[in-house]
Design a protein around this motif. Structure first.
Motif, PDB file in Angstrom:
ATOM      1  N   THR A   1       0.859  -1.185   0.000  1.00 47.11           N
ATOM      2  CA  THR A   1       0.000   0.000   0.000  1.00 47.11           C
ATOM      3  C   THR A   1       0.892   1.230   0.000  1.00 47.11           C
ATOM      4  O   THR A   1       1.773   1.360   0.859  1.00 47.11           O
ATOM      5  N   SER A   2       0.660   2.101  -0.970  1.00 51.34           N
ATOM      6  CA  SER A   2       1.408   3.360  -0.965  1.00 51.34           C
ATOM      7  C   SER A   2       0.862   4.252   0.141  1.00 51.34           C
ATOM      8  O   SER A   2      -0.339   4.520   0.201  1.00 51.34           O
ATOM      9  N   THR A   3       1.725   4.712   1.025  1.00 47.72           N
ATOM     10  CA  THR A   3       1.277   5.570   2.133  1.00 47.72           C
ATOM     11  C   THR A   3       2.006   6.909   2.115  1.00 47.72           C
ATOM     12  O   THR A   3       2.013   7.628   3.113  1.00 47.72           O
ATOM     13  N   THR A   4       2.591   7.250   0.968  1.00 46.54           N
ATOM     14  CA  THR A   4       3.383   8.492   0.884  1.00 46.54           C
ATOM     15  C   THR A   4       2.603   9.692   1.408  1.00 46.54           C
ATOM     16  O   THR A   4       3.126  10.497   2.176  1.00 46.54           O
ATOM     17  N   GLU A   5       1.364   9.818   0.980  1.00 48.88           N
ATOM     18  CA  GLU A   5       0.611  11.022   1.348  1.00 48.88           C
ATOM     19  C   GLU A   5      -0.160  10.841   2.645  1.00 48.88           C
ATOM     20  O   GLU A   5      -0.832  11.761   3.098  1.00 48.88           O
ATOM     21  N   GLN A   6      -0.100   9.640   3.236  1.00 48.96           N
ATOM     22  CA  GLN A   6      -0.821   9.416   4.489  1.00 48.96           C
ATOM     23  C   GLN A   6      -0.006   9.874   5.706  1.00 48.96           C
ATOM     24  O   GLN A   6      -0.558  10.172   6.734  1.00 48.96           O
ATOM     25  N   TRP A   7       1.304   9.888   5.569  1.00 50.33           N
ATOM     26  CA  TRP A   7       2.174  10.278   6.676  1.00 50.33           C
ATOM     27  C   TRP A   7       2.824  11.630   6.405  1.00 50.33           C
ATOM     28  O   TRP A   7       3.403  11.825   5.339  1.00 50.33           O
ATOM     29  N   ALA A   8       2.717  12.530   7.367  1.00 46.09           N
ATOM     30  CA  ALA A   8       3.586  13.706   7.366  1.00 46.09           C
ATOM     31  C   ALA A   8       4.830  13.318   8.148  1.00 46.09           C
ATOM     32  O   ALA A   8       4.740  12.613   9.158  1.00 46.09           O
ATOM     33  N   VAL A   9       5.999  13.762   7.677  1.00 41.54           N
ATOM     34  CA  VAL A   9       7.248  13.364   8.330  1.00 41.54           C
ATOM     35  C   VAL A   9       8.038  14.605   8.732  1.00 41.54           C
ATOM     36  O   VAL A   9       8.355  15.451   7.888  1.00 41.54           O
ATOM     37  N   ILE A  10       8.331  14.684  10.018  1.00 34.73           N
ATOM     38  CA  ILE A  10       9.066  15.828  10.550  1.00 34.73           C
ATOM     39  C   ILE A  10      10.393  15.298  11.087  1.00 34.73           C
ATOM     40  O   ILE A  10      10.420  14.519  12.036  1.00 34.73           O
ATOM     41  N   ALA A  11      11.481  15.681  10.407  1.00 30.11           N
ATOM     42  CA  ALA A  11      12.799  15.252  10.883  1.00 30.11           C
ATOM     43  C   ALA A  11      13.295  16.277  11.904  1.00 30.11           C
ATOM     44  O   ALA A  11      13.269  17.486  11.644  1.00 30.11           O
ATOM     45  N   VAL A  12      13.712  15.784  13.056  1.00 35.02           N
ATOM     46  CA  VAL A  12      14.299  16.651  14.077  1.00 35.02           C
ATOM     47  C   VAL A  12      15.711  16.131  14.298  1.00 35.02           C
ATOM     48  O   VAL A  12      15.891  14.981  14.716  1.00 35.02           O
ATOM     49  N   GLN A  13      16.721  16.933  13.953  1.00 34.11           N
ATOM     50  CA  GLN A  13      18.095  16.447  13.905  1.00 34.11           C
ATOM     51  C   GLN A  13      19.007  17.391  14.677  1.00 34.11           C
ATOM     52  O   GLN A  13      18.858  18.609  14.574  1.00 34.11           O
ATOM     53  N   GLY A  14      19.931  16.812  15.415  1.00 40.24           N
ATOM     54  CA  GLY A  14      20.904  17.673  16.079  1.00 40.24           C
ATOM     55  C   GLY A  14      21.038  17.308  17.554  1.00 40.24           C
ATOM     56  O   GLY A  14      20.254  16.510  18.085  1.00 40.24           O
ATOM     57  N   PRO A  15      22.045  17.891  18.198  1.00 35.04           N
ATOM     58  CA  PRO A  15      22.327  17.544  19.601  1.00 35.04           C
ATOM     59  C   PRO A  15      21.118  17.732  20.519  1.00 35.04           C
ATOM     60  O   PRO A  15      20.975  17.025  21.499  1.00 35.04           O
ATOM     61  N   LYS A  16      20.262  18.692  20.197  1.00 30.66           N
ATOM     62  CA  LYS A  16      19.122  18.936  21.079  1.00 30.66           C
ATOM     63  C   LYS A  16      17.833  18.310  20.571  1.00 30.66           C
ATOM     64  O   LYS A  16      16.740  18.670  21.046  1.00 30.66           O
ATOM     65  N   ALA A  17      17.960  17.373  19.637  1.00 27.77           N
ATOM     66  CA  ALA A  17      16.750  16.793  19.052  1.00 27.77           C
ATOM     67  C   ALA A  17      15.889  16.131  20.122  1.00 27.77           C
ATOM     68  O   ALA A  17      14.667  16.304  20.158  1.00 27.77           O
ATOM     69  N   ARG A  18      16.552  15.343  20.979  1.00 30.94           N
ATOM     70  CA  ARG A  18      15.760  14.617  21.984  1.00 30.94           C
ATOM     71  C   ARG A  18      15.079  15.601  22.929  1.00 30.94           C
ATOM     72  O   ARG A  18      13.920  15.453  23.270  1.00 30.94           O
ATOM     73  N   GLU A  19      15.793  16.618  23.302  1.00 32.99           N
ATOM     74  CA  GLU A  19      15.247  17.615  24.224  1.00 32.99           C
ATOM     75  C   GLU A  19      14.024  18.302  23.609  1.00 32.99           C
ATOM     76  O   GLU A  19      13.059  18.622  24.294  1.00 32.99           O
ATOM     77  N   ILE A  20      14.080  18.486  22.293  1.00 31.79           N
ATOM     78  CA  ILE A  20      12.953  19.153  21.624  1.00 31.79           C
ATOM     79  C   ILE A  20      11.697  18.295  21.690  1.00 31.79           C
ATOM     80  O   ILE A  20      10.623  18.772  22.055  1.00 31.79           O
ATOM     81  N   ILE A  21      11.834  17.014  21.365  1.00 35.71           N
ATOM     82  CA  ILE A  21      10.600  16.231  21.239  1.00 35.71           C
ATOM     83  C   ILE A  21      10.180  15.565  22.547  1.00 35.71           C
ATOM     84  O   ILE A  21       9.014  15.170  22.689  1.00 35.71           O
ATOM     85  N   ALA A  22      11.094  15.445  23.485  1.00 31.76           N
ATOM     86  CA  ALA A  22      10.815  14.657  24.703  1.00 31.76           C
ATOM     87  C   ALA A  22       9.487  15.010  25.374  1.00 31.76           C
ATOM     88  O   ALA A  22       8.678  14.114  25.664  1.00 31.76           O
ATOM     89  N   PRO A  23       9.201  16.282  25.609  1.00 31.57           N
ATOM     90  CA  PRO A  23       7.956  16.581  26.354  1.00 31.57           C
ATOM     91  C   PRO A  23       6.697  16.270  25.540  1.00 31.57           C
ATOM     92  O   PRO A  23       5.614  16.232  26.110  1.00 31.57           O
ATOM     93  N   LEU A  24       6.849  16.086  24.243  1.00 27.60           N
ATOM     94  CA  LEU A  24       5.671  15.935  23.390  1.00 27.60           C
ATOM     95  C   LEU A  24       5.292  14.476  23.175  1.00 27.60           C
ATOM     96  O   LEU A  24       4.193  14.163  22.744  1.00 27.60           O
ATOM     97  N   VAL A  25       6.258  13.567  23.456  1.00 32.00           N
ATOM     98  CA  VAL A  25       6.068  12.153  23.139  1.00 32.00           C
ATOM     99  C   VAL A  25       5.423  11.426  24.308  1.00 32.00           C
ATOM    100  O   VAL A  25       5.799  11.644  25.453  1.00 32.00           O
ATOM    101  N   GLU A  26       4.441  10.579  23.997  1.00 36.96           N
ATOM    102  CA  GLU A  26       3.792   9.781  25.036  1.00 36.96           C
ATOM    103  C   GLU A  26       3.931   8.308  24.696  1.00 36.96           C
ATOM    104  O   GLU A  26       3.773   7.921  23.551  1.00 36.96           O
ATOM    105  N   GLY A  27       4.231   7.504  25.709  1.00 36.73           N
ATOM    106  CA  GLY A  27       4.188   6.047  25.541  1.00 36.73           C
ATOM    107  C   GLY A  27       5.412   5.462  24.885  1.00 36.73           C
ATOM    108  O   GLY A  27       5.419   4.287  24.532  1.00 36.73           O
ATOM    109  N   ILE A  28       6.455   6.268  24.657  1.00 39.43           N
ATOM    110  CA  ILE A  28       7.688   5.717  24.095  1.00 39.43           C
ATOM    111  C   ILE A  28       8.839   6.208  24.964  1.00 39.43           C
ATOM    112  O   ILE A  28       8.949   7.410  25.220  1.00 39.43           O
ATOM    113  N   ASP A  29       9.642   5.253  25.385  1.00 39.92           N
ATOM    114  CA  ASP A  29      10.853   5.632  26.124  1.00 39.92           C
ATOM    115  C   ASP A  29      11.889   6.021  25.082  1.00 39.92           C
ATOM    116  O   ASP A  29      12.385   5.180  24.345  1.00 39.92           O
TER     117      ASP A  29
END
Lengths: 997, 417
Positions: free
Chosen positions: A754-782
């Motif tokens: 199944t082509s899902t190209t347009e079903q997913w938006a993809v946001i790349a967060v890259q760099g030393p502070k990447a984890r710090e950026i997304i950490a408060p927003l993520v639920e249910g994943i260590d």
């Protein structure tokens, strides 16, 4: 009366409804319903154009689409101008500007007319024999002169403001042509309940009934009956009647292209209405009722204005109420032209004589002519004409010699007989058959589900036509499963049966003569040109056509082809069918480009694909680049920044802090099923059964020939479920590639794609502070480094919405790619951006992405590879499984040239001058001082200024590159030679420490 | 052969052109020829001419199923250029271009080679990378090809829309000034006349039905619709049907055949000065000396021998033409047609020996064979005469698909990443 030649009581137009138009700047009055041709004739204007080659004065020949001479430029305003319009089909509207063509400075005085004096020199194909000396003069002198002299109208120079429409339609029976035959067929088909489309190129139905007033159907005048029949059809729910609609192309599987002219006859069109509409019709059955076209007589100087087809003169009189002359002669080889004399005589026009090349004309017409007191000269021919801008006299001789006399005329009507219109039949790949008795090519073997009826099928006589058409209409409708209704019956009567006809040169224009007896008026092809072609060895009709250009003008030989063929056959001493016809090609009459493309322009030419975050990117100052259909954010310049400054800043920020990047355009395919891992093992070079759920791997995909086709990271979501990513441009073809193999080579595998190209938006967060950026927003994943290391994938939530969170990197930094359902893309992006901005991160575009990945030595398939590169060449040997016994490309990879030494291999390059950035595409040599042609070792595939490295970096494909590390090579540019050193491809963080940070 | 010149034309004009003789003669076939060339297109006729002229082999017949030049020679859009990427391609197309430059004089037949410039439009970064790669390779090989800015491109071709608001704005162009067009029919006729003059037999309406083989597998002649004709060597150059002919000698060639379409507009006064091509929006266009816009369209998506094609292919091409040149929307299409192209896996031609002794093949020129005509014919003649390829054509072997030494011009113009 509008025009001195309009005769009161004649024709069907309403005298009170007038319109004004200009021709070459002079104003004329017309009646509503006039064509430009009928209006000009009504005003006594016969000279309307100049021929292509000799610039001879030319008048109106026909009253239909076969017109070769009367081509005009029609303008509504400066931008709404069209050249090469047939005056005989263009209806007049109030305010239209008509201009003559192919003359300078004016129509009456045309300098190009000198060509006529030179015409003995300008024989067919003369240009193949000369203009060769001196050699340079062809390009500089001869060709420019020829080009200026050639051509007809002037091309539009402004963008066309009009718009065009398109309709797809299906029907049971498509009937082309609404003369007696087409109307009868449509009536019979419609009566069964079949869905019928009836189209006709003219504004009103009737076909030949426009001019043939000696016909009655069901006791009514033919034309009146036709209008009533059309009204009856139009009122039926199962019928569509299209007027001003030409069926121009008959394609495979009963697919027929129609063009409907919607507003070109309207003085003030509704701007919402399209100018023309393309109909793409798929018909279960097709009935061709396209009629026949009258041919002209071929004799000396048969091209003067005032010389026209007999049926055309009848149309102008009986439909438009216009007499084409005051003293008219008829020159014919067949009975039908006599009726023109009868009609004109009744309308009060003087008939000078009927000259009939046959010694025995039909008795009925002969007697009728004599009862009108018209002089008939059987066994005579017209051999010459006089008159500069209009015919003034004709020279008549008795066939075989003697009896020469000159007759003063102001119009001459000719008819050599009728050519059935088999254009569409022939386009359908049907094979024509020659009927020696009538001298006609008729439908022979059909290739598609269609039937021809009436004159286009060679059927002569009104009642025979009606019966044939009724039967065909019913037969075709019933064949499509419609069996309702009652049998339609019609009774038609016509005054005269028509016999006779000839093709080729008439008396006085034979092989022993050198007169200008035109067969193709527009291209100035004479009978003698055909003979010259044969003399020069052109024995195929296609060669004759191409050598003389006969039939290659805008009318595509509607009048000329049969004449040309007959003369060729006579010259060759062969029978006509042995010489054969040239191929009929679409379109039947020329079709406007705008109509063919209709809506496909501007934004609709090729839809732009935009990611869910596009609006945000635009609002934040991104510039975009086209990648396939996608618009991708390229870089985000701040006020006053150059592109380089912006990219440098973005590159610095990502490595120092972090960056946010829209990766939504990457292709995505969901590969699911119990055999999904086995399938991927076959599609990629590396192993997938060993990949644990929750982990990702970089994969290389080859073509059968062993060359790199695509790459991407694949995550295993579950035992039976993979999330495959592809390059942006590769998404559709990788999907096709996989489907192709799944359906043809590996059908035993239980896998669904199944082509899902347009079903997913993809946001790349890259760099030393990447984890710090997304950490408060993520639920249910260590997302700790230990629980979620590099190359992992987890499902959970971010900002309260579902996500597939990838830990991966295309920058060399620790990073994440956040996949969320596309509808949430912008909201999640904004939430991430809010955190990123606070922490000092930036948004970055594709240019920075390119630089960062190059710093880290990551390739881009399609830029650093080009379809000639193996994974080994690309330094990706580690990604090719040595254990697997099969994958797509494994055999191709083993071919001798793919494993030999000296292949082009991907390497890194550093310029000796660190500031200098190479040009992508530049070629590399070992010895810059060698003579041309130089031995090239390879080329630069990627090159950037690396702000993080403080020097330029590049990749190159270089012959034997992997063993050249440390060597100095050269890049010769037009202005200088750049020395470079071959390096490995990783310019920062060779150990990969940052990835795992 | 009577020489063509302005004086000859003038002389004939005075006597009604009655003195012209057939441009080529069509004799009854001999029992046997030294060489039979299958296919009377430009490549085959040209090879016959060069065999006679440069190798002294005149006992040659060109056998044509239909009429001379009736295949792709007479159906193409006549574009000539040599700015290819790989050495093998540059060698052969540049060799060809040099022959084009003197062909009218060589044949004493005006083939109207018109170096009006071939401009390839770049619409995105990937196009630019690819074109620059070509330009640099061409320059170091001694072939002209230059980069133009959008403004320079518009100067060279005024109808071009270079506005930034276009769907695919133009960011530059690659121009080969020596590229251009020629009159396709004249090429076939000119070679036929010159070959016939040197004793070559031109045999039309003669369809090859089989290839006869001797005890050692070598070819001995062809079965035709006009009977058996013996031959010491057979050279196949029958574009569109090469795989059919070659299969008669049990040689499978890696070709797939698809119809390629083209169309012309009605003739108009000069409006379009050069050839323009765009890979990204899929269009190419020029204007003939007669004034017609000559527009190349795409191929059907499936293999076929039908010399016609669907309306949707034409539609797609005109979409692109009108996007690049919006003023042409009111121009009218006069005629559309198709021709069958033989395509190889790497989109480069095959010219070389075959596994069958004395059988040679020249095929797979795909959608671009016209421009190669003189060069291909010249090198094919060498192959036939010597039994081994000329060094300029030595890369075009049939064997390369087995070994993998491809000349992938299509890949070199790779798709966007």
């Amino acid at each position: 009366m509008s025009g001195a030649n309009r005769i009161a009581g004649q024709g069907r137009l309403t005298p009170a409804r007038t319109a004004r138009f200009t021709f070459d700047g002079k104003s004329y009055e017309a009646l509503e319903g006039d064509t430009v041709a009928s209006a000009l004739l009504a005003n006594g204007v016969h000279l309307v154009g100049r021929s292509f080659k000799y610039h001879r004065p030319r008048g109106i020949v026909s009253a239909g689409p076969e017109e070769p001479n009367a081509l005009i430029d029609v303008a509504r305003d400066a931008a709404r101008r069209q050249p090469n319009v047939r005056a005989t089909v263009q209806e007049v509207f109030d305010g239209m500007k008509v201009t003559s063509q192919n003359r300078w400075p004016s129509l009456t005085f045309d300098v190009g007319g000198l060509n006529n004096l030179m015409s003995p020199f300008f024989a067919a194909g003369f240009y193949y024999k000369t203009f060769m000396w001196p050699k340079a003069a062809w390009e500089k002198v001869y060709e420019p002169v020829i080009r200026r002299a050639a051509g007809l109208g002037t091309a539009p120079t402004e963008e066309d403001p009009d718009h065009y429409a398109n309709r797809y339609a299906t029907c049971d029976v498509l009937v082309v042509g609404a003369g007696v035959a087409g109307l009868s067929a449509a009536l019979a088909a419609a009566a069964t309940g079949a869905r019928v489309i009836l189209c006709d190129e003219q504004p009103e139905v009737g076909g030949a009934l426009h001019y043939d007033r000696s016909v009655t159907v069901d006791g009514k005048e033919g034309f009146v009956w036709a209008q009533e029949a059309a009204a009856k059809l139009a009122a039926m729910e199962n019928v569509t009647v299209l007027s001003r609609t030409t069926a121009f192309g008959y394609y495979n599987h009963n697919f027929v292209g129609l063009v409907e002219r919607v507003t070109d006859h309207v003085a003030r069109p509704d701007r919402k209405a399209p100018r023309e509409r393309l109909w793409q019709v798929r018909a279960k059955r097709v009935i061709l009722a396209t009629g026949a076209i009258e041919r002209h007589m071929v004799f000396g100087n048969n091209d003067r204005p005032g010389i026209m087809l007999a049926s055309a003169a009848r149309t102008y009189l009986n439909h438009f109420g216009v007499a084409v002359g005051k003293k008219v002669a008829i020159y014919t080889a067949n009975d039908s032209a006599y009726e023109a004399a009868f009609d004109l005589k009744r309308a009060g026009v003087q008939i000078a004589a009927i000259i009939d090349s046959r010694s025995k004309p039909g008795d009925a017409v002969l007697n009728e002519a004599r009862s009108h007191g018209i002089e008939v000269l059987p066994g005579h021919s017209v051999v010459d004409t006089k008159g500069h801008r209009r015919v003034s006299s004709i020279t008549v001789v008795r066939n075989g010699g003697g009896g020469k006399r000159s007759i003063a005329v102001d119009a001459l009507l000719t008819s050599a007989g009728w050519t059935p219109s088999v254009h569409l039949f022939s386009q359908s790949r049907g094979k024509v058959a020659y009927n020696a008795e009538t001298g006609q090519f008729l439908p022979g073997t059909y290739a598609q589900d269609c039937l021809s009826v009436g004159a286009c099928n060679g059927t002569n006589g009104l009642q025979a036509t009606i019966e044939e058409a009724l039967a065909a209409g019913e037969l075709m409708a019933r064949a499509t499963g419609n069996d309702g209704g009652e049998k339609v019956e019609l009774r038609g009567e016509n005054a005269f049966e028509w016999t006779g006809g000839m093709a080729g040169a008439a008396e006085g224009a034979g092989a022993d003569t050198n007169v200008k007896a035109f067969i193709d008026f527009q291209n100035d092809v004479c009978a003698k040109d055909i003979r010259l072609a044969v003399r020069e060895g052109m024995h195929s009709i296609e060669h004759i056509k191409r050598f003389t250009t006969n039939g290659m003008a805008t009318d595509q030989g509607k009048l000329s082809n049969l004449h040309g063929l007959a003369i060729a056959a006579e010259t060759l001493g062969r029978e006509i069918p042995k010489v054969g016809l040239t191929t009929f090609r679409a379109p039947y009459t020329p079709v406007t480009f705008g109509t063919i493309i209709n809506h496909s322009r501007g934004d609709l030419f090729d839809p732009a694909r935009k990611t869910p975050m596009h609006a945000w990117e635009e609002a934040h100052g991104a510039l975009f680049e086209d990648v396939g259909n996608w618009k991708r954010a390229w870089y985000y310049p701040r006020a006053g920044e150059t592109m380089q400054e912006a990219v440098d800043r973005e590159c610095r920020t990502v490595r120092a802090v972090a960056g946010v990047f829209d990766a939504s355009t990457l292709g995505k395919i969901e590969v699911v099923g119990p055999d999904a891992a086995e399938f991927l093992n076959l599609m990629y070079t590396n192993a997938w059964d060993t990949l644990k759920p929750g982990r990702c791997r970089y994969g290389i995909m080859l073509r059968e020939d062993g060359f790199v086709y695509d790459d991407g990271v694949v995550g295993r979501i579950a035992e039976d479920r993979f999330h495959v990513t592809t390059t942006t441009g590769g998404a559709p073809r990788v999907m096709n590639h996989m489907e192709d193999y799944l359906q043809t080579e590996f059908p035993h595998l239980k896998v669904w794609l199944t082509s899902t190209t347009e079903q997913w938006a993809v946001i790349a967060v890259q760099g030393p502070k990447a984890r710090e950026i997304i950490a408060p927003l993520v639920e249910g994943i260590d997302i700790s480094n230990e629980a979620f290391p590099h190359m992992s994938v987890r499902e959970g939530k971010i900002c309260g919405v579902p996500t597939r969170l990838f830990r991966m990197s295309f920058t060399g930094e620790a990073g994440y790619e956040v996949n969320v359902p596309a509808d949430y893309g912008q909201a999640v992006w904004e939430a991430i951006w809010a955190r990123a901005e606070t922490l000092g991160a930036c948004a970055y575009g594709t240019e920075t992405m390119h630089v960062l990945r190059a710093e880290k030595g990551y390739i881009i398939v399609g830029q650093d590879t080009d379809g000639t590169v193996t994974p080994f060449d690309a330094g990706l040997a580690w990604a090719v499984s040595k254990k697997k016994t099969d994958f797509v490309g494994i055999r191709g990879l083993k071919r001798p040239d793919l494993v030999k030494e000296g292949r082009k291999q991907l390497v890194g390059l550093r310029t000796k001058d660190p500031k200098l950035v190479l040009e992508e595409g530049a070629q590399i040599v070992a010895d810059p001082n060698q003579p041309m042609p130089m031995k090239m070792l390879g080329h630069v595939t990627s090159a950037y200024w690396s702000e993080n490295c403080g020097h330029s970096i590049a990749f190159a494909l270089v012959e034997g590159g992997h063993s050249r590390t440390g060597q100095t090579l050269y890049v010769p540019m037009p202005d200088r030679t750049v020395a470079v050193e071959v390096t490995d491809m990783v310019f920062i963080d060779k150990e990969g420490a940052r990835l795992n940070g | 052969m009577r020489k063509f010149s302005v004086f000859a034309v003038a002389r004939e004009a005075l006597r009604g052109h009655k003195g012209w003789e057939p441009q080529w003669v069509s004799p009854e076939p001999r029992k046997e020829y030294d060489v039979i060339i299958v296919g009377g297109g430009g490549h085959g006729l040209g090879a016959a001419y060069y065999l006679a002229k440069e190798h002294g082999i005149t006992n040659v017949a060109v056998i044509e199923k239909g009429w001379l030049g009736g295949g792709n020679t007479g159906r193409n859009t006549t574009i000539i250029r040599s700015n290819y990427l790989y050495d093998e391609s540059m060698d052969i197309y540049e060799h060809s271009l040099k022959l084009w430059e003197g062909l009218s004089q060589e044949l004493n037949y005006n083939v109207m080679y018109s170096p009006r410039g071939v401009m390839m439009l770049s619409h995105n970064i990937h196009d630019r990378q690819s074109f620059k790669r070509h330009i640099h390779a061409n320059r170091l090989h001694g072939i002209d090809n230059e980069w133009l800015t959008p403004e320079q491109a518009k100067d060279f071709c005024p109808p071009l829309d270079i506005s930034a608001t276009a769907r695919y704005p133009i960011n530059g162009a690659a121009l080969q000034r020596r590229g251009g067009t020629a009159r396709h029919d004249a090429v076939a006729w000119g070679y036929a006349r010159a070959a016939s003059d040197r004793g070559v037999h031109i045999i039309q309406n003669c369809e090859v039905k089989g290839i006869r083989r001797g005890p050692n597998g070598e070819v001995t002649g062809v079965e035709t619709s006009r009977g058996f004709i013996g031959a010491k060597k057979i050279a196949v150059s029958a574009s569109g049907h090469n795989s059919v002919i070659m299969s008669m000698a049990d040689v499978r060639v890696p070709l797939h055949s698809v119809p390629l379409q083209a169309l012309v507009s009605e003739p108009m006064k000069p409006i379009f000065p050069c050839v323009v091509m765009s890979n990204t929006v899929h269009a190419y266009i020029s204007q003939s000396d007669k004034g017609e816009l000559v527009i190349g369209a795409g191929t059907d998506q499936y293999n076929s021998y039908s010399q016609t094609g669907g309306l949707q292919i034409i539609t797609h091409t005109l979409d692109a033409i009108c996007e690049l040149f919006p003023m042409f929307r009111r121009v009218k299409m006069m005629r559309q047609w198709g021709g069958i192209t033989d395509n190889t896996p790497d989109r480069s031609a095959i010219q070389g020996v075959t596994p069958v002794p004395n059988l040679f093949v020249n095929c797979g020129w795909g959608t671009g064979g016209f421009k190669a005509t003189p060069g291909s014919a010249h090198l094919f003649a060498h192959l036939i005469a010597k039994g081994e390829p000329h060094k300029l054509a030595s890369g075009l072997t049939l064997d390369r698909f087995r070994t993998g030494r491809l000349i992938d011009e299509a890949a070199a113009a790779a798709v966007a990443h």
